[in-house]
Write a protein that holds these residues in place. Structure first.
Motif, PDB file in Angstrom:
ATOM      1  N   GLU A 106       0.833  -1.208   0.000  1.00 59.19           N
ATOM      2  CA  GLU A 106       0.000   0.000   0.000  1.00 59.19           C
ATOM      3  C   GLU A 106       0.862   1.250   0.000  1.00 59.19           C
ATOM      4  OE1 GLU A 106      -3.033   2.254   3.105  1.00 59.19           O
ATOM      5  OE2 GLU A 106      -2.902   0.068   3.117  1.00 59.19           O
ATOM      6  N   ASP A 235      -6.264  -0.531  -5.287  1.00 56.26           N
ATOM      7  CA  ASP A 235      -7.220  -0.251  -4.214  1.00 56.26           C
ATOM      8  C   ASP A 235      -6.746   0.809  -3.215  1.00 56.26           C
ATOM      9  OD1 ASP A 235      -9.021  -1.983  -5.308  1.00 56.26           O
ATOM     10  OD2 ASP A 235      -8.582  -3.641  -3.946  1.00 56.26           O
ATOM     11  N   PRO A 236      -5.480   0.792  -2.768  1.00 53.74           N
ATOM     12  CA  PRO A 236      -5.065   1.808  -1.788  1.00 53.74           C
ATOM     13  C   PRO A 236      -5.244   3.235  -2.314  1.00 53.74           C
ATOM     14  CG  PRO A 236      -3.457   0.036  -1.878  1.00 53.74           C
ATOM     15  CD  PRO A 236      -4.399  -0.194  -3.021  1.00 53.74           C
ATOM     16  N   GLN A 238      -7.455   4.204  -4.691  1.00 52.52           N
ATOM     17  CA  GLN A 238      -8.891   4.475  -4.743  1.00 52.52           C
ATOM     18  C   GLN A 238      -9.433   4.832  -3.368  1.00 52.52           C
ATOM     19  OE1 GLN A 238     -11.248   1.431  -6.524  1.00 52.52           O
ATOM     20  NE2 GLN A 238     -10.308   1.595  -8.523  1.00 52.52           N
ATOM     21  N   GLN A 239      -9.046   4.084  -2.357  1.00 52.04           N
ATOM     22  CA  GLN A 239      -9.586   4.302  -1.013  1.00 52.04           C
ATOM     23  C   GLN A 239      -9.254   5.696  -0.491  1.00 52.04           C
ATOM     24  OE1 GLN A 239      -7.946   0.955   1.066  1.00 52.04           O
ATOM     25  NE2 GLN A 239      -9.342  -0.512   0.093  1.00 52.04           N
ATOM     26  N   SER A 243     -12.349   8.489  -0.333  1.00 48.89           N
ATOM     27  CA  SER A 243     -12.689   8.920   1.024  1.00 48.89           C
ATOM     28  C   SER A 243     -12.435  10.408   1.196  1.00 48.89           C
ATOM     29  CB  SER A 243     -11.899   8.112   2.055  1.00 48.89           C
ATOM     30  OG  SER A 243     -10.501   8.326   1.904  1.00 48.89           O
ATOM     31  N   PRO A 265     -14.833   2.262  -3.368  1.00 46.66           N
ATOM     32  CA  PRO A 265     -14.597   2.272  -1.917  1.00 46.66           C
ATOM     33  C   PRO A 265     -14.741   3.670  -1.321  1.00 46.66           C
ATOM     34  CG  PRO A 265     -12.508   2.181  -3.077  1.00 46.66           C
ATOM     35  CD  PRO A 265     -13.573   2.092  -4.132  1.00 46.66           C
ATOM     36  N   GLY A 267     -15.816   4.384   1.670  1.00 48.80           N
ATOM     37  CA  GLY A 267     -15.695   4.434   3.122  1.00 48.80           C
ATOM     38  C   GLY A 267     -16.982   3.970   3.781  1.00 48.80           C
ATOM     39  N   GLN A 268     -16.989   3.981   5.098  1.00 47.29           N
ATOM     40  CA  GLN A 268     -18.109   3.435   5.843  1.00 47.29           C
ATOM     41  C   GLN A 268     -18.736   4.484   6.768  1.00 47.29           C
ATOM     42  OE1 GLN A 268     -19.238   0.319   5.301  1.00 47.29           O
ATOM     43  NE2 GLN A 268     -17.616   0.046   3.770  1.00 47.29           N
ATOM     44  N   ARG A 272     -18.601   8.260   5.105  1.00 46.39           N
ATOM     45  CA  ARG A 272     -18.876   8.069   3.688  1.00 46.39           C
ATOM     46  C   ARG A 272     -19.350   9.383   3.072  1.00 46.39           C
ATOM     47  NH1 ARG A 272     -22.884   3.409   1.464  1.00 46.39           N
ATOM     48  NH2 ARG A 272     -21.048   2.172   1.989  1.00 46.39           N
ATOM     49  N   THR A 549     -21.830   2.792  -4.806  1.00 48.07           N
ATOM     50  CA  THR A 549     -21.580   2.296  -3.456  1.00 48.07           C
ATOM     51  C   THR A 549     -22.007   0.855  -3.254  1.00 48.07           C
ATOM     52  OG1 THR A 549     -23.703   3.204  -2.739  1.00 48.07           O
ATOM     53  CG2 THR A 549     -21.750   4.584  -2.439  1.00 48.07           C
TER      54      THR A 549
END
Length: 603
Positions: A106, A235-236, A238-239, A243, A265, A267-268, A272, A549
């Motif tokens: 990452e 992915d790292p 994108q996240q 976010s 992605p 977030g949660q 989000r 999402t």
């Protein structure tokens, strides 16, 4: 006339200078949304113009465009930084870090992406300090800023152990580091620690922009990070980027581009980002009228692009070729260029309705039951005109063209190769989906056949439409496949829709779109993603946030209008059915389904 095969360089905006992109830029309706002062996610298939729109927010491109238009466009007051994803370093770094633990891999990906941003940012800073920007409001006179101090601060963020004293030297050092970073990580994870550990490229980019603002006495200036092709970003990356939409560090605006093929992605929970509050979704898929986007927007863009091609391909004929509705011969009864009133339904559709009624008893029964007088359509009241005649006109036109009566009044398909229902400027623009790459290829080829009377015959239009079909079919067939291919999926859907239009029973409200319901398999979802990526499948207007999402399940789609001539479909969205039901009826085997259809409609 110039050779029409001149557009290879225009199809990939990444390889062009900002000035070159500006020289041939035709703004679509969505450009105003993309350029607005706010965060946005730009969505569209390959070739739909995402890269061009983002690159046009580069201050160098905007500056060149304003000169071309003689100041006729207003530029945003932020500074754009265009950052593409380089598949070469993605592949090289992924291979180099595959044996490392997740956190180290990452860090490697975030490091190289931070340096990619740094490279683009330095280029923009150098332009703002150059003579070339002197007549721009973004110009910073080089004598008003201490470049050595600026470089010291920037290299402390990105490359603290490098010895550089100018922006050019820093730019070269960054480029060298990007090129050698995958090899460093493959040799030793510790070997790359000398350049820092960039766990949040947004924060470092914001700091660099703020440093420039302060040293140039341009406090408060916004900078827009323009991130392209994020669907292929690791992915790292994108996240971190997505976010960041929740609360981008000052002074950054975030504008991202990707194809709508995957769950993003974001977030949660409370972290989000929310659409409309934190970002806007801008789609480059032009919708039909019932999907909520006026067709006029697409048509205006197509006309503007047509005129841009005229200037480039045949500049000596700009006046006589400027109106595509006159140049592209239109064989359709309901031609928009017809001088008869839009209210004169008898003149527009009367002969076609009577012709279809004479050979299709199911159509005849339907329209008569709805109070339509086939002897004179103009006698219908306004409700019948809107809810019956205009509603079924598109379906009736295609059905009438491709069906005829056979033995015992049984309908049969006419073995026509011609694509006349899709010819004429209005229909060609609808088939194009407003897709710049499709339009440039197809219209440029058609212009090579223009006659001495400034006309492009139906036969020449037909030929190029067939060529466009061959291109998209080849792209679909080339997509990777496991247990099911995207070609199989598209064929099954297309044949099902074809039966809705050309089947034994006339259907006034045919199924021409589908819901990706929860009963479809992972293989089908994968095929849908690939279809979205190349533009063979179009997401319809609705809850775009849900598409990002929660993935594709529950969303409504249709086949691209590119494929309408192949499956003999009208250029309308129709009603929707669950995809699992469509595939069940098609037995998932498109070849078997085609045979079943041919049994009902004898060729």
């Amino acid at each position: 006339m110039k050779n029409s095969n001149i557009f290879g360089e225009h199809y990939n905006a990444r390889g062009l200078t900002p000035e070159k992109i500006a020289s041939s830029f035709v703004p679509p309706a969505q450009f105003a949304e993309v350029s607005a002062r706010g965060n946005c996610v730009l969505v569209g298939p390959r070739g739909s113009g995402k890269t061009t729109l983002l690159r046009m927010l580069d201050p160098r491109a905007l500056h060149a465009w304003r000169k071309i238009t003689e100041g006729g466009v207003s530029a945003p007051n932020y500074v754009g930084i265009f950052v593409p994803i380089d598949t070469a370093w993605v592949s090289a770094l992924t291979n180099a870090t595959k044996s490392l633990e997740a956190s180290r891999a990452e860090a490697a990906h975030l490091t190289i992406y931070t340096l990619s941003i740094a490279s683009a940012l330095i280029d923009v800073m150098r332009w703002r300090l150059s003579i070339g920007s002197r007549d721009s409001e973004l110009n910073v006179p080089s004598e008003s800023i201490d470049e050595v101090a600026l470089v010291e601060e920037l290299k402390a963020l990105w490359m603290p152990k490098k010895s550089v004293r100018s922006l050019l030297e820093l730019r070269v050092a960054v480029a060298s580091e990007i090129a050698t970073l995958p090899r460093k990580w493959s040799l030793s994870a510790d070997a790359a620690e000398s350049i820092g550990n960039y766990l949040n490229p947004l924060e470092l980019t914001a700091a660099a922009c703020e440093i420039f603002n302060l040293l140039s006495r341009d406090e408060g200036r916004k900078w827009a990070l323009l991130c392209d092709e994020l669907e292929i970003a690791p992915d790292p990356i994108q996240q971190v980027l997505f976010s960041g939409l929740r609360a981008a560090p000052a002074p950054l605006l975030l504008k991202y581009a990707l194809t709508p093929k995957q769950r993003i992605p974001f977030g949660q929970g409370s972290e989000r980002p929310l659409p409309a509050n934190d970002y806007d979704v801008v789609s480059l898929s032009y919708a039909t009228r019932e999907e909520g986007t006026p067709e006029r927007e697409r048509e205006q863009f197509c006309v503007a692009l047509w005129r841009s091609l005229i200037l480039e391909i045949c500049p000596m004929q700009t006046d006589e070729l400027s109106n595509p509705f006159r140049v592209l011969e239109n064989p359709n009864v309901a031609a928009r260029t017809d001088r008869r009133s839009d209210d004169d339904l008898e003149a527009k559709f009367g002969d076609m309705f009577r012709d279809l009624a004479a050979k299709d008893e199911t159509f005849k029964r339907y329209v008569i039951s709805k109070g339509v007088d086939l002897a004179d359509l103009n006698t219908a009241d306004q409700k019948v005109r809107d809810s019956v005649i205009r509603k079924v006109r598109a379906v009736a036109e295609v059905r009438n063209f491709y069906l005829t009566s056979g033995e015992g009044d049984k309908l049969r398909k006419v073995p026509r190769r011609t694509l006349a229902p899709y010819c004429g400027a209005e229909r060609i623009f609808a088939v194009s989906e407003g897709h710049p790459r499709w339009l440039k290829y197809t219209l440029a080829s058609m212009l090579s056949s223009v006659t001495s009377k400034a006309k492009i015959r139906v036969g020449d239009q037909n030929r190029e439409l067939e060529h466009s079909l061959q291109r998209i079919e080849a792209r679909i067939r080339a997509l990777p496949a496991e247990t099911m291919s995207t070609n199989d999926l598209v064929e099954a859907i297309g044949c099902y829709f074809k039966e809705q239009i050309l089947g034994p029973q006339f259907k006034p409200d045919p199924v021409l779109s589908f819901i990706a319901d929860k009963n479809i398999s992972k293989d089908v979802v994968s095929c849908l993603e690939q279809g979205l990526y190349i533009g063979a499948i179009i997401p319809m207007k609705g809850d775009a946030f849900n598409l990002f999402t929660n993935g594709l399940i529950g969303h409504r789609f249709r086949l691209s209008n590119w494929l309408a001539p192949h499956y003999r479909l009208p250029l309308v969205a129709g009603k929707a059915a669950n995809l699992s039901s469509i595939l069940s009826n098609a037995d998932i085997d498109a070849k078997q389904f085609s045979l079943r259809l041919s049994d009902e409609l004898v060729h």
